[in-house]
Design a protein around this motif. Sequence first.
Motif, mmCIF file in Angstrom:
data_model
loop_
_atom_site.group_PDB
_atom_site.id
_atom_site.type_symbol
_atom_site.label_atom_id
_atom_site.label_comp_id
_atom_site.label_asym_id
_atom_site.label_seq_id
_atom_site.Cartn_x
_atom_site.Cartn_y
_atom_site.Cartn_z
ATOM 1 N N LEU A 65 39.111 35.339 43.353
ATOM 2 C CA LEU A 65 39.730 36.314 42.452
ATOM 3 C C LEU A 65 41.028 35.787 41.860
ATOM 4 O O LEU A 65 41.328 36.006 40.687
ATOM 5 N N PHE A 66 41.795 35.059 42.672
ATOM 6 C CA PHE A 66 43.023 34.470 42.156
ATOM 7 C C PHE A 66 42.717 33.437 41.077
ATOM 8 O O PHE A 66 43.423 33.344 40.064
ATOM 9 N N GLY A 67 41.674 32.650 41.276
ATOM 10 C CA GLY A 67 41.279 31.687 40.250
ATOM 11 C C GLY A 67 40.881 32.366 38.953
ATOM 12 O O GLY A 67 41.269 31.921 37.858
ATOM 13 N N PHE A 68 40.105 33.460 39.040
ATOM 14 C CA PHE A 68 39.737 34.193 37.831
ATOM 15 C C PHE A 68 40.960 34.812 37.164
ATOM 16 O O PHE A 68 41.030 34.882 35.931
ATOM 17 N N SER A 69 41.913 35.274 37.955
ATOM 18 C CA SER A 69 43.144 35.811 37.368
ATOM 19 C C SER A 69 43.884 34.742 36.560
ATOM 20 O O SER A 69 44.382 35.008 35.468
ATOM 21 N N LEU A 70 43.955 33.537 37.102
ATOM 22 C CA LEU A 70 44.636 32.459 36.393
ATOM 23 C C LEU A 70 43.902 32.088 35.101
ATOM 24 O O LEU A 70 44.539 31.842 34.065
ATOM 25 N N VAL A 71 42.572 32.052 35.164
ATOM 26 C CA VAL A 71 41.808 31.743 33.951
ATOM 27 C C VAL A 71 42.034 32.816 32.884
ATOM 28 O O VAL A 71 42.284 32.515 31.702
ATOM 29 N N ALA A 72 41.943 34.084 33.304
ATOM 30 C CA ALA A 72 42.177 35.169 32.341
ATOM 31 C C ALA A 72 43.606 35.139 31.812
ATOM 32 O O ALA A 72 43.850 35.393 30.621
ATOM 33 N N LEU A 73 44.566 34.810 32.672
ATOM 34 C CA LEU A 73 45.962 34.742 32.238
ATOM 35 C C LEU A 73 46.161 33.636 31.201
ATOM 36 O O LEU A 73 46.914 33.807 30.237
ATOM 37 N N PHE A 74 45.496 32.510 31.376
ATOM 38 C CA PHE A 74 45.601 31.421 30.399
ATOM 39 C C PHE A 74 45.145 31.891 29.024
ATOM 40 O O PHE A 74 45.821 31.659 28.005
ATOM 41 N N PHE A 75 44.011 32.565 28.959
ATOM 42 C CA PHE A 75 43.508 33.014 27.662
ATOM 43 C C PHE A 75 44.364 34.135 27.079
ATOM 44 O O PHE A 75 44.500 34.241 25.852
ATOM 45 N N LEU A 76 44.948 34.978 27.939
ATOM 46 C CA LEU A 76 45.854 36.002 27.428
ATOM 47 C C LEU A 76 47.107 35.371 26.834
ATOM 48 O O LEU A 76 47.630 35.850 25.820
ATOM 49 N N PHE A 77 47.616 34.323 27.457
ATOM 50 C CA PHE A 77 48.752 33.602 26.877
ATOM 51 C C PHE A 77 48.354 32.929 25.563
ATOM 52 O O PHE A 77 49.088 32.999 24.577
ATOM 53 N N ARG A 78 47.216 32.275 25.558
ATOM 54 C CA ARG A 78 46.820 31.513 24.370
ATOM 55 C C ARG A 78 46.569 32.419 23.172
ATOM 56 O O ARG A 78 46.980 32.122 22.050
ATOM 57 N N ASP A 79 45.895 33.549 23.391
ATOM 58 C CA ASP A 79 45.543 34.462 22.300
ATOM 59 C C ASP A 79 46.415 35.713 22.326
ATOM 60 O O ASP A 79 45.957 36.807 21.991
ATOM 61 N N ARG A 80 47.660 35.555 22.724
ATOM 62 C CA ARG A 80 48.555 36.691 22.936
ATOM 63 C C ARG A 80 48.708 37.538 21.683
ATOM 64 O O ARG A 80 48.573 38.769 21.713
ATOM 65 N N ALA A 81 48.999 36.919 20.549
ATOM 66 C CA ALA A 81 49.227 37.675 19.307
ATOM 67 C C ALA A 81 47.959 38.399 18.873
ATOM 68 O O ALA A 81 48.003 39.577 18.481
ATOM 69 N N LEU A 82 46.813 37.717 18.942
ATOM 70 C CA LEU A 82 45.555 38.329 18.512
ATOM 71 C C LEU A 82 45.189 39.505 19.411
ATOM 72 O O LEU A 82 44.804 40.577 18.921
ATOM 73 N N VAL A 83 45.311 39.316 20.723
ATOM 74 C CA VAL A 83 44.953 40.399 21.643
ATOM 75 C C VAL A 83 45.878 41.599 21.449
ATOM 76 O O VAL A 83 45.422 42.757 21.425
ATOM 77 N N THR A 84 47.169 41.351 21.289
ATOM 78 C CA THR A 84 48.117 42.457 21.082
ATOM 79 C C THR A 84 47.784 43.227 19.813
ATOM 80 O O THR A 84 47.774 44.469 19.801
ATOM 81 N N ARG A 85 47.500 42.506 18.741
ATOM 82 C CA ARG A 85 47.177 43.160 17.475
ATOM 83 C C ARG A 85 45.891 43.974 17.579
ATOM 84 O O ARG A 85 45.808 45.114 17.093
ATOM 85 N N GLN A 86 44.880 43.427 18.238
ATOM 86 C CA GLN A 86 43.614 44.151 18.372
ATOM 87 C C GLN A 86 43.769 45.392 19.240
ATOM 88 O O GLN A 86 43.214 46.455 18.926
#
Length: 373
Positions: A186-207
């Motif tokens: 679960l910690f590994g999946f959290s880190l993977v999801a966190l990476f993509f949230l950082f990378r696509d931060r502006a797009l995710v926030t806007r959506q």
Amino acid sequence: MPMALPPTAPPSRDFDALPPPPGALTPRAQGAARVFLVLALVALGLWVLHPFLPALAWAVILAIALGPLYARAERRWPPGRHNLLLPSLFTLAVALVFLLPLVLLGIEAAREAHDVIALARSAEQTGLPVPDFLAHIPFGAQASAWWAANLSHPKAGAELLHHLDKSTAIGLSRSLGAQIVRRVVLFGFSLVALFFLFRDRALVTRQVLTAITRLFGPRGERVARQMVASVHGTVDGLVLVGLGEGVLLGIVYVFAGVPHPVLLGALTAVAAMIPFGAPLVFGAAALVLLAGGSVVPAVIVVVAGFVVTFVADHFVRPALIGGTTQLPFLWVLLGILGGVETFGLLGLFLGPAVMAALILLWREFTGGAAEAA
């Protein structure tokens, strides 16, 4: 010479202008069917993802908590074409923050394993000797007599150790191993999801803001922003203040002569993130000092612990959390305790966020009622 055919008109794509086929549902029934389909797909998606929802929730909370810091770093070092370096560095930093204390704890436990084994063998052979501090506490004579009668002879030590038979130990080891593997995954999946949230931060926030505004209007966006602010305030008030308490009490442990002051300071910092958790650790440290006959240092640890926690819980945390979330600290405290009871450690952040949203809705509702009156 072949005859040229006249150009044909392209087929019409205005499907709404076509008459409905025979037996079609009415527009109202079609709307209800679409709503049912959306709800069914959402429920199915949540059912598929439910083993990983805690990991995704942690990733979202970490992304929100580190959002301002990441935004400053992004302005300082603008992302490149693929935007991989900065999200990777932040994700790696988060992983190290969580993993390094665990590694240090494991090293410290390995160092203490020899002493623990020696103590267990001594208890099995000769029993546990009566601690000296029992003679200095109220009802010390009775406590010493009970200890001598029940724990100070070899038979008592052997019985105490044989309560855990081989099958019980194997079962506990398997259960602990399965839990550790699950937490690591679960910690590994959290880190993977966190990476993509950082990378696509502006797009995710806007959506997310667009979807909330379309579904709930401007009020929904205000509620979402208030929940984000509550997460920021909770991180500042719980995590940062807890780390501060751990550092201060760790210094007290060093001067008081508590064994393993760094380890106990780290445990105090973790426990201080939960309301009323720090006294358990510095109370245990004081008991260790009492067991060694150091009465005055034990009193100093207890007094310093209560002073530090009193200032943190009654002045610093209410200012940080209540000022950011615009909540009375009572509701913040209830949100934290209720969230921990319901969701575990995840509730430390979810509880105040839910309370902040409810209080905002309540204020807007009662404010509108007052204006109407």
